[in-house]
Design an enzyme around this catalytic site. Structure first.
Site, PDB file in Angstrom:
ATOM      1  N   ASP A  11      -3.818   4.153  -3.537  1.00 47.55           N
ATOM      2  CA  ASP A  11      -4.515   3.246  -4.196  1.00 47.55           C
ATOM      3  C   ASP A  11      -4.091   1.589  -3.510  1.00 47.55           C
ATOM      4  OD1 ASP A  11      -6.236   2.126  -6.144  1.00 47.55           O
ATOM      5  OD2 ASP A  11      -4.651   2.050  -7.927  1.00 47.55           O
ATOM      6  N   HIS A  28     -10.689   0.399   3.085  1.00 46.93           N
ATOM      7  CA  HIS A  28     -10.872   1.874   3.151  1.00 46.93           C
ATOM      8  C   HIS A  28     -10.736   2.467   4.587  1.00 46.93           C
ATOM      9  CE1 HIS A  28     -11.886   1.879  -0.795  1.00 46.93           C
ATOM     10  NE2 HIS A  28     -13.224   1.420  -1.099  1.00 46.93           N
ATOM     11  N   LEU A 122       1.836  22.430   7.429  1.00 49.84           N
ATOM     12  CA  LEU A 122       1.603  21.686   6.357  1.00 49.84           C
ATOM     13  C   LEU A 122       0.189  22.084   5.918  1.00 49.84           C
ATOM     14  CD1 LEU A 122       2.255  19.000   4.992  1.00 49.84           C
ATOM     15  CD2 LEU A 122       0.870  17.702   6.472  1.00 49.84           C
TER      16      LEU A 122
END
Ligand code: IPE
Ligand code: IPE
Ligand code: MG
Length: 225
Positions: A11, A28, A122
């Site tokens: 965020d 972004h 991962l």
């Protein structure tokens, strides 16, 4: 110490950009670099599952221009990063609805999921058009005999550590069931500035905590025994 499931609510992109007099989309774009840094740092810090909140089902409420910029950025991320995921043993998976996403993005996601399927270092889960309430309802509808175990399996692994950047302290419909016993770390850092050091600090904080799961602390057990 290893095999952690870390979930991150990324965020603060908009505020990061505003503070610099830039359009929100610049936040972004820079946020995508923070995603790459985080994915690359995670395995070395004992993280085996990393779930990143990239776009919530409620984010459709944003202006159309911002939404379409985010969809494009997600596509570009996949185009740029899929090969690197394969090289680094990262298995990529999208969670969330797909039927409202641009067709080009869906095919990039499917392609990335297929090509990275053997990655074992991962498990990277990207939450896109994601709502935890919706995911819970879907799981209820999918499994007729709902046991807690089957239900948890159907939703995904429990979260060990939940990180939210930008100073906000809420879940915003992210992994509600899976965070039942998650340790939470809230940092004021805006997502585009999030670094390997921030991830490492959050994981150190996690290891300092005493996870009791409703029981009593280990030392206290010794003392009262
Ligand atoms: C997070 O940053 C990215 C998404 C939700 C897609 P925000 O865009 O929410 O940034 P702020 O909260 O407005 O600063
Ligand atoms: C949550 O952030 C969703 C993502 C990070 C993708 P928001 O910025 O949309 O959440 P609220 O509106 O502040 O709760
Ligand atoms: Mg926000």
């Amino acid at each position: 110490m290893n095999n952690l499931h870390v979930a991150i609510i990324m965020d603060g992109n908009g505020r990061w950009a505003n503070a610099r007099g830039l359009p929100r989309v610049a936040g972004h774009r820079t946020g995508a670099d923070a995603v790459r840094r985080t994915v690359e740092a995670a395995p070395g810090l004992g993280v085996s599952v990393l779930t990143l909140y990239a776009f919530s089902a409620d984010n459709w409420r944003r202006p159309a221009r911002e939404v379409s910029a985010l969809m494009k950025l997600l596509s570009h991320y996949l185009i740029r990063e899929t090969d690197r995921c394969i090289e680094n043993g990262v298995r990529l998976q999208a969670i969330g609805r797909r039927d409202r996403l641009p067709a080009a993005l869906v095919s990039l996601l499917e392609d990335a999921e297929r090509r990275t399927a053997l990655g074992s270092k991962l498990h990277l889960r990207l939450a896109i058009d994601y709502s935890s309430r919706q995911a819970i309802l879907d799981a209820v509808r999918r499994d007729r005999a709902v046991t807690e175990e089957a239900f948890s399996k159907s939703l995904g692994p429990d979260v060990d550590l939940l990180i939210r950047t930008s100073g906000e302290q809420r879940l915003s419909d992210f992994l509600l069931w899976e965070c039942a016993y998650a340790e939470m770390v809230f940092t004021r850092r805006m997502w585009p500035d999030f670094s390997e050091d921030d991830l490492s600090a959050a994981i150190e904080e996690y290891h300092r905590r005493d996870r009791r799961f409703g029981a009593v602390a280990a030392e206290k057990t010794l003392r009262t025994a």
